[in-house]
Design a protein around this motif. Structure first.
Motif, PDB file in Angstrom:
ATOM      1  N   SER A  56     -28.024  35.372  15.612  1.00 14.87           N
ATOM      2  CA  SER A  56     -27.403  36.671  15.327  1.00 14.87           C
ATOM      3  C   SER A  56     -27.516  37.611  16.522  1.00 14.87           C
ATOM      4  O   SER A  56     -26.541  38.237  16.932  1.00 14.87           O
ATOM      5  N   ALA A  57     -28.701  37.715  17.084  1.00 13.19           N
ATOM      6  CA  ALA A  57     -28.920  38.611  18.222  1.00 13.19           C
ATOM      7  C   ALA A  57     -28.119  38.161  19.444  1.00 13.19           C
ATOM      8  O   ALA A  57     -27.578  38.988  20.186  1.00 13.19           O
ATOM      9  N   ALA A  58     -28.014  36.849  19.661  1.00 10.58           N
ATOM     10  CA  ALA A  58     -27.234  36.328  20.789  1.00 10.58           C
ATOM     11  C   ALA A  58     -25.755  36.652  20.618  1.00 10.58           C
ATOM     12  O   ALA A  58     -25.078  37.053  21.563  1.00 10.58           O
ATOM     13  N   TRP A  59     -25.261  36.495  19.401  1.00 10.36           N
ATOM     14  CA  TRP A  59     -23.854  36.788  19.082  1.00 10.36           C
ATOM     15  C   TRP A  59     -23.551  38.268  19.316  1.00 10.36           C
ATOM     16  O   TRP A  59     -22.535  38.629  19.876  1.00 10.36           O
ATOM     17  N   LYS A  60     -24.475  39.122  18.891  1.00  7.06           N
ATOM     18  CA  LYS A  60     -24.247  40.569  18.964  1.00  7.06           C
ATOM     19  C   LYS A  60     -24.598  41.174  20.316  1.00  7.06           C
ATOM     20  O   LYS A  60     -24.367  42.358  20.544  1.00  7.06           O
ATOM     21  N   GLY A  61     -25.195  40.383  21.202  1.00  9.59           N
ATOM     22  CA  GLY A  61     -25.538  40.888  22.529  1.00  9.59           C
ATOM     23  C   GLY A  61     -26.794  41.742  22.556  1.00  9.59           C
ATOM     24  O   GLY A  61     -26.971  42.560  23.461  1.00  9.59           O
ATOM     25  N   ASN A  62     -27.683  41.532  21.599  1.00  8.50           N
ATOM     26  CA  ASN A  62     -28.916  42.320  21.508  1.00  8.50           C
ATOM     27  C   ASN A  62     -29.997  41.713  22.410  1.00  8.50           C
ATOM     28  O   ASN A  62     -30.859  40.962  21.978  1.00  8.50           O
ATOM     29  N   LYS A  63     -29.925  42.065  23.701  1.00  8.94           N
ATOM     30  CA  LYS A  63     -30.792  41.454  24.717  1.00  8.94           C
ATOM     31  C   LYS A  63     -32.270  41.629  24.431  1.00  8.94           C
ATOM     32  O   LYS A  63     -33.060  40.690  24.600  1.00  8.94           O
ATOM     33  N   ASP A  64     -32.675  42.827  24.037  1.00 11.09           N
ATOM     34  CA  ASP A  64     -34.100  43.075  23.809  1.00 11.09           C
ATOM     35  C   ASP A  64     -34.645  42.221  22.672  1.00 11.09           C
ATOM     36  O   ASP A  64     -35.763  41.711  22.751  1.00 11.09           O
ATOM     37  N   THR A  93     -18.373  22.729  23.199  1.00 14.92           N
ATOM     38  CA  THR A  93     -19.650  23.100  23.830  1.00 14.92           C
ATOM     39  C   THR A  93     -19.639  24.582  24.175  1.00 14.92           C
ATOM     40  O   THR A  93     -18.595  25.251  24.107  1.00 14.92           O
ATOM     41  N   ALA A  94     -20.774  25.085  24.619  1.00 19.70           N
ATOM     42  CA  ALA A  94     -20.888  26.489  25.031  1.00 19.70           C
ATOM     43  C   ALA A  94     -19.943  26.778  26.202  1.00 19.70           C
ATOM     44  O   ALA A  94     -19.264  27.807  26.224  1.00 19.70           O
ATOM     45  N   LEU A  95     -19.888  25.886  27.175  1.00 19.98           N
ATOM     46  CA  LEU A  95     -19.025  26.089  28.335  1.00 19.98           C
ATOM     47  C   LEU A  95     -17.558  26.111  27.926  1.00 19.98           C
ATOM     48  O   LEU A  95     -16.781  26.941  28.409  1.00 19.98           O
ATOM     49  N   MET A  96     -17.177  25.232  27.036  1.00 23.29           N
ATOM     50  CA  MET A  96     -15.791  25.212  26.565  1.00 23.29           C
ATOM     51  C   MET A  96     -15.429  26.546  25.902  1.00 23.29           C
ATOM     52  O   MET A  96     -14.337  27.086  26.142  1.00 23.29           O
ATOM     53  N   SER A  97     -16.340  27.079  25.081  1.00 21.80           N
ATOM     54  CA  SER A  97     -16.087  28.375  24.436  1.00 21.80           C
ATOM     55  C   SER A  97     -15.976  29.485  25.457  1.00 21.80           C
ATOM     56  O   SER A  97     -15.085  30.335  25.373  1.00 21.80           O
ATOM     57  N   ALA A 149     -23.644  33.131  22.258  1.00 18.36           N
ATOM     58  CA  ALA A 149     -23.688  34.042  23.406  1.00 18.36           C
ATOM     59  C   ALA A 149     -22.555  33.730  24.389  1.00 18.36           C
ATOM     60  O   ALA A 149     -21.919  34.648  24.923  1.00 18.36           O
ATOM     61  N   ALA A 150     -22.299  32.450  24.637  1.00 17.58           N
ATOM     62  CA  ALA A 150     -21.233  32.049  25.556  1.00 17.58           C
ATOM     63  C   ALA A 150     -19.867  32.458  25.014  1.00 17.58           C
ATOM     64  O   ALA A 150     -19.015  32.954  25.759  1.00 17.58           O
ATOM     65  N   TRP A 151     -19.680  32.258  23.706  1.00 12.05           N
ATOM     66  CA  TRP A 151     -18.411  32.613  23.073  1.00 12.05           C
ATOM     67  C   TRP A 151     -18.113  34.107  23.225  1.00 12.05           C
ATOM     68  O   TRP A 151     -16.985  34.517  23.489  1.00 12.05           O
ATOM     69  N   LYS A 152     -19.166  34.923  23.080  1.00 13.86           N
ATOM     70  CA  LYS A 152     -18.995  36.374  23.160  1.00 13.86           C
ATOM     71  C   LYS A 152     -19.072  36.914  24.587  1.00 13.86           C
ATOM     72  O   LYS A 152     -18.836  38.091  24.817  1.00 13.86           O
ATOM     73  N   GLY A 153     -19.423  36.058  25.548  1.00 10.77           N
ATOM     74  CA  GLY A 153     -19.506  36.503  26.940  1.00 10.77           C
ATOM     75  C   GLY A 153     -20.778  37.263  27.256  1.00 10.77           C
ATOM     76  O   GLY A 153     -20.817  38.043  28.212  1.00 10.77           O
ATOM     77  N   ASN A 154     -21.829  37.033  26.504  1.00 13.78           N
ATOM     78  CA  ASN A 154     -23.111  37.706  26.735  1.00 13.78           C
ATOM     79  C   ASN A 154     -23.904  36.928  27.793  1.00 13.78           C
ATOM     80  O   ASN A 154     -24.819  36.173  27.496  1.00 13.78           O
ATOM     81  N   CYS A 176     -15.098  29.317  28.571  1.00 12.58           N
ATOM     82  CA  CYS A 176     -13.834  29.181  29.295  1.00 12.58           C
ATOM     83  C   CYS A 176     -12.643  29.638  28.447  1.00 12.58           C
ATOM     84  O   CYS A 176     -11.791  30.394  28.913  1.00 12.58           O
ATOM     85  N   TYR A 177     -12.620  29.186  27.214  1.00 13.64           N
ATOM     86  CA  TYR A 177     -11.507  29.498  26.328  1.00 13.64           C
ATOM     87  C   TYR A 177     -11.360  31.020  26.132  1.00 13.64           C
ATOM     88  O   TYR A 177     -10.243  31.540  26.093  1.00 13.64           O
ATOM     89  N   PHE A 178     -12.505  31.708  26.015  1.00 14.16           N
ATOM     90  CA  PHE A 178     -12.454  33.150  25.774  1.00 14.16           C
ATOM     91  C   PHE A 178     -12.523  33.980  27.069  1.00 14.16           C
ATOM     92  O   PHE A 178     -12.717  35.180  27.030  1.00 14.16           O
TER      93      PHE A 178
END
Length: 145
Positions: free
Chosen positions: A72-80, A134-138, A106-111, A140-142
């Motif tokens: 959840s935190a990775a998706w939302k970009g919550n670094k701390d 994979t994370a890299l594919m996501s 995180a990769a999908w959202k560009g974090n 790249c796609y986004f």
């Protein structure tokens, strides 16, 4: 003798009931703690998250969709929060029901900063979700690679 046996059985039943009630009470408290923890993660409330973890919140808990606090935190970009969870050795390999890991989210959202943190903890870059992505594919796609 029957009276002694009946008293003994009554005491045993009361002790069993008390033990079950205590276990049930602990389970309810843990569930409430975990629910508060996941809500605090979703709202990016780092101080509250730290406090709940110190009280025993389960950092590996997965909701009905398989989402962990780290995912959840990775998706939302919550670094701390990601940083704190990784410092507590949160499992970077756990997946949601679609097979996505925190790295993939995180990769999908560009974090990118979170991607780096997860890679530093040996997140699996070759892992594929249930669709073979994979994370890299996501990323790249986004447009994040």
């Amino acid at each position: 003798m029957n009276k002694v046996l009946m008293i003994g059985l009554s005491v045993l039943a009361n002790l069993s009931f008390s033990a079950c009630a205590m276990k049930s009470n602990r389970m309810v408290k843990q569930r409430v703690l975990n629910e508060a923890f996941m809500k605090a993660v979703d709202k990016n409330q780092i101080k509250k998250v730290k406090n709940l973890v110190s009280q025993g919140a389960d950092i590996e808990l997965q909701n009905k969709h398989g989402v962990t606090a780290l995912i959840s935190a990775a998706w939302k970009g919550n670094k701390d929060i990601v940083r704190m969870l990784l410092a507590k050795d949160a499992n970077v390999y756990l997946q949601n029901v679609d097979g996505n890991t925190a790295l993939m989210e995180a990769a999908w959202k560009g974090n990118k900063d979170i991607v780096r943190m997860l890679l530093d903890k040996d997140a699996n870059v070759d892992h594929q979700d249930k669709y073979g992505v994979t994370a890299l594919m996501s990323a790249c796609y986004f447009g994040h690679a």
